[in-house]
Design an enzyme around this catalytic site. Structure first.
Site, short mmCIF file in Angstrom:
data_model
loop_
_atom_site.label_atom_id
_atom_site.label_comp_id
_atom_site.label_asym_id
_atom_site.label_seq_id
_atom_site.Cartn_x
_atom_site.Cartn_y
_atom_site.Cartn_z
N ASP A 236 -1.38 -8.73 4.34
CA ASP A 236 -2.56 -8.44 3.52
C ASP A 236 -3.79 -9.09 4.16
O ASP A 236 -3.80 -10.30 4.39
CB ASP A 236 -2.33 -9.00 2.11
CG ASP A 236 -3.40 -8.59 1.12
OD1 ASP A 236 -4.55 -8.36 1.53
OD2 ASP A 236 -3.08 -8.50 -0.08
N GLY A 262 1.32 -4.44 4.18
CA GLY A 262 -0.03 -4.86 3.87
C GLY A 262 -0.30 -5.05 2.39
O GLY A 262 0.61 -5.36 1.61
N HIS A 263 -1.56 -4.83 2.00
CA HIS A 263 -2.01 -5.11 0.64
C HIS A 263 -1.31 -4.23 -0.39
O HIS A 263 -0.79 -4.72 -1.39
CB HIS A 263 -3.53 -4.89 0.59
CG HIS A 263 -4.18 -5.24 -0.71
ND1 HIS A 263 -4.18 -6.52 -1.22
CD2 HIS A 263 -4.85 -4.48 -1.61
CE1 HIS A 263 -4.84 -6.55 -2.37
NE2 HIS A 263 -5.25 -5.31 -2.64
N PHE A 264 -1.28 -2.94 -0.15
CA PHE A 264 -0.61 -2.01 -1.06
C PHE A 264 0.87 -1.88 -0.68
O PHE A 264 1.32 -0.84 -0.18
CB PHE A 264 -1.31 -0.64 -1.05
CG PHE A 264 -2.53 -0.58 -1.91
CD1 PHE A 264 -2.44 -0.23 -3.25
CD2 PHE A 264 -3.78 -0.88 -1.39
CE1 PHE A 264 -3.57 -0.17 -4.06
CE2 PHE A 264 -4.91 -0.83 -2.19
CZ PHE A 264 -4.81 -0.47 -3.53
#
Length: 298
Positions: A236, A262-264
């Site tokens: 992230d 990552g973030h999602f």
């Protein structure tokens, strides 16, 4: 199993939400983040709903939830929390497991501080509550917090562009070939609506109030020791793994899992996250005094 798409009036706000699973089942409340909506849970809901009653509202200012115009509604995190608080009351949700992501974390943690007796457990997926979790990418936002000038507001507008939503929010740190374009395309479309950018810039400025509340959130963790599962995309670019590991400082039994994405994280690791949630909740049911662990999954 069917997913229903419903609306619930909360004051002047009409909350759109997704619901699935047995009506008498254990409730899991899913709170999304920026710049998304309950659509981000589209793949997780059917998996969880096999055993749990899953409810995923769109926050005020996001998705298909409708609010009064910006001139008549105060777009702050406290306002968003009050809407979700009223939403849980309207649906008579007395006990629930809380899944928080990104903006959903400070909203959910406000809810937990206000109603600690209702929160049975917390699942934090890239949902921050510690300054250790901030990366250097927060520079323009922090500048705006400390000096809310028109120039600093405009500097934050880059966070709302289609390129940033797609490349920074969704594709950074993950295998882009595994990320469906549906999520970021919908978020980009929502951001193009009238007032959307100004609403988000208002919330970016108000995000500083979340940081101010971190000590209160952390005191809640220490005092109530809610069972907590932190499952984060370790790549992230905004929220660092240190933010996930920090939960163990206040909740020693917290379980922390760092996924290679990552973030999602749900875009690429929904099966792994579902399995972690299933085992976490099963563990709580069988042994409420369980000891958490730290692991890294690929």
């Amino acid at each position: 199993m069917k997913i229903s798409y419903q609306h619930q009036k909360v004051g002047d706000v009409e909350v759109f939400y997704r619901e699935a699973g047995p009506k008498d089942g254990q409730v899991i409340l899913l709170l999304h983040g920026f710049p998304s909506s309950s659509h981000m849970f589209r793949d997780l809901i059917p998996k969880l709903a096999e055993q749990y009653r899953v409810i995923a509202p769109d926050l005020a200012g996001f998705g298909r939830t409708t609010t009064p115009p910006r001139s008549q509604f105060d777009f702050t995190f406290d306002s968003l929390f009050r809407v979700i608080e009223g939403f849980t009351e309207a649906l008579a949700l007395k006990k629930y497991v809380m899944y928080v992501f990104d903006y959903g974390a400070p909203i959910g943690y406000r809810l937990a501080v206000a109603h600690p007796e209702q929160v049975q457990a917390i699942i934090s997926q890239n949902g921050n509550a510690y300054v250790e979790g901030f990366s250097d990418a927060w520079g323009p936002w922090e500048m705006y917090w400390h000096s809310p000038t028109p120039e600093n507001r405009e500097a934050c507008r880059d966070s709302l562009t289609p390129e940033t939503i797609r490349n920074f929010q969704y594709l950074h740190g993950t295998d882009a070939s595994l990320v469906s374009p549906d999520g970021y395309s919908l978020d980009i479309a929502y951001m193009s609506r009238p007032e959307a950018e100004e609403i988000q810039l208002d919330l970016i400025l108000d995000y500083r109030t979340n940081v101010d509340l971190y000590p209160e959130f952390q005191a809640y963790f220490r005092n109530y020791q809610p069972p907590l599962l932190a499952v984060w995309g370790k790549n992230d670019p905004a929220f660092l793994p240190a933010g996930a590991l920090a939960y163990k400082r206040d909740i020693p039994s917290a379980e922390v899992h760092l996924l290679d994405t990552g973030h999602f994280a749900l875009e690429t690791h929904v099966t792994e996250i579902h399995e972690l949630i299933h085992h976490f909740l099963k563990k709580i049911i069988l042994n409420p005094s369980y000891i958490g662990s730290i692991s890294t999954l690929n």
